[in-house]
Design a protein around this motif. Sequence first.
Motif, PDB file in Angstrom:
ATOM      1  N   THR A   1     -12.253  28.805   1.925  1.00 55.98           N
ATOM      2  CA  THR A   1     -12.478  27.422   2.375  1.00 55.98           C
ATOM      3  C   THR A   1     -12.424  27.349   3.899  1.00 55.98           C
ATOM      4  O   THR A   1     -11.561  27.958   4.528  1.00 55.98           O
ATOM      5  CB  THR A   1     -11.429  26.482   1.776  1.00 55.98           C
ATOM      6  OG1 THR A   1     -11.466  26.587   0.351  1.00 55.98           O
ATOM      7  CG2 THR A   1     -11.697  25.038   2.177  1.00 55.98           C
TER       8      THR A   1
ATOM      9  N   LEU B   1     -12.926  24.586   7.419  1.00 53.34           N
ATOM     10  CA  LEU B   1     -13.047  23.240   7.960  1.00 53.34           C
ATOM     11  C   LEU B   1     -13.366  23.311   9.443  1.00 53.34           C
ATOM     12  O   LEU B   1     -12.893  24.207  10.150  1.00 53.34           O
ATOM     13  CB  LEU B   1     -11.746  22.442   7.799  1.00 53.34           C
ATOM     14  CG  LEU B   1     -11.357  21.902   6.420  1.00 53.34           C
ATOM     15  CD1 LEU B   1     -10.061  21.105   6.530  1.00 53.34           C
ATOM     16  CD2 LEU B   1     -12.459  21.053   5.816  1.00 53.34           C
TER      17      LEU B   1
ATOM     18  N   LYS C   1     -12.455  21.497   0.143  1.00 49.87           N
ATOM     19  CA  LYS C   1     -12.215  20.941   1.474  1.00 49.87           C
ATOM     20  C   LYS C   1     -11.140  19.856   1.440  1.00 49.87           C
ATOM     21  O   LYS C   1     -10.348  19.731   2.376  1.00 49.87           O
ATOM     22  CB  LYS C   1     -13.520  20.405   2.056  1.00 49.87           C
ATOM     23  CG  LYS C   1     -14.505  21.504   2.456  1.00 49.87           C
ATOM     24  CD  LYS C   1     -15.686  20.945   3.216  1.00 49.87           C
ATOM     25  CE  LYS C   1     -16.592  22.071   3.724  1.00 49.87           C
ATOM     26  NZ  LYS C   1     -17.723  21.555   4.518  1.00 49.87           N
TER      27      LYS C   1
END
Length: 355
Positions: free
Chosen positions: A56, A58, A251
């Motif tokens: 993941t 960001l 997310k």
Amino acid sequence: MPSSPMSGLDRRLFLTSLLGAGAAAVGLSGCAESSAATGGEGASAAPLADKVPAGTKLKISSYQGVQQLQFKLAKLPKLPFTVSNWLNIGAGPDVINAFRAESLDLANNAGIPPIQAHYQGFDAKIVAINITRKPNYLFATKPGSDIGSVEEFKGKKLAFSQGQAQGVVLLRALKKAGLKYDDVELVPLTSNQFLTALQSGQVDIAPLGNTQAPAYLKQYGSKGAHTITTDVVDLLNLLWAPTSVLNDSAKAAAVAAYIPQWAKGAVWQYEHPDAWNEEFYVKTQNLTLDQAKGITALANKPLFPPSWDEAIKWEQETADLLAEGGFVKEFKVDSLFDHRFESIAAKAVPEEYQR
């Protein structure tokens, strides 16, 4: 530059100039009627995952590198996801444009940018709240000015950014002083233009952050520039993200994992003013130690409320204030808050920082 107070058309043109043609086209074409703007339809109500899935990533805002420096100095644990990009971005209009371009997933702003995004028809949600009890802004005059109070703003040219915290602070100050919008001339600018506008005399007054004022006064104080303090605060310091990001379960889990670090970093900075003065203000902002100490003395104690009731009330008052001036359409701000994240920040910090 406008030669009279902003009319309804002026405000629409102002919005266009701030957002660019693409974003403004959405904002001015009845965006408040869109599903994104009216109800937050499509926002996930799914429980947050306990763990962040491997891989993941960001993209997170960190204006002037504050977040990375906080995390480094506080020696916080490694985040359980990859920050693929730390963006040096802070102004609300810039954040909204970055959200639209999908170059930013999570940002730190004041309360007004989410309202502005809603008005433009862009769906985003607030995921964390840090309450601000002391003013972060004061009003600076142009060189040679004799203005001494907000009441004396009548008939003056005021730097105004409707999509940023400085804008709502100005509107609240005017209202408290009993001044109407027609009593002043609001000059449409973004906050990064305020200093130049003051220096050149383009405006009489501009709201500056506590961190900006010392350098401005050092350069122009001898020429008659000064500041005017008020007790007007911009209550909300928040994290927010596009709904599309929060609808992605991986997310969303990463956002939930980031919030405790964000809260702990703010607490560490507050509890270690000497280290922060030296490592941030002196080493990265080129301020003197005395200037740094002056700024830190005005710093807010971070407060992360377990309940967002006060924040929602404040955000509604802000939205109503903007609507009164014709800057946005009336709406209920409840749709701006993703309550799945409501208590995360408070649970990450000691009780004295939970308010």
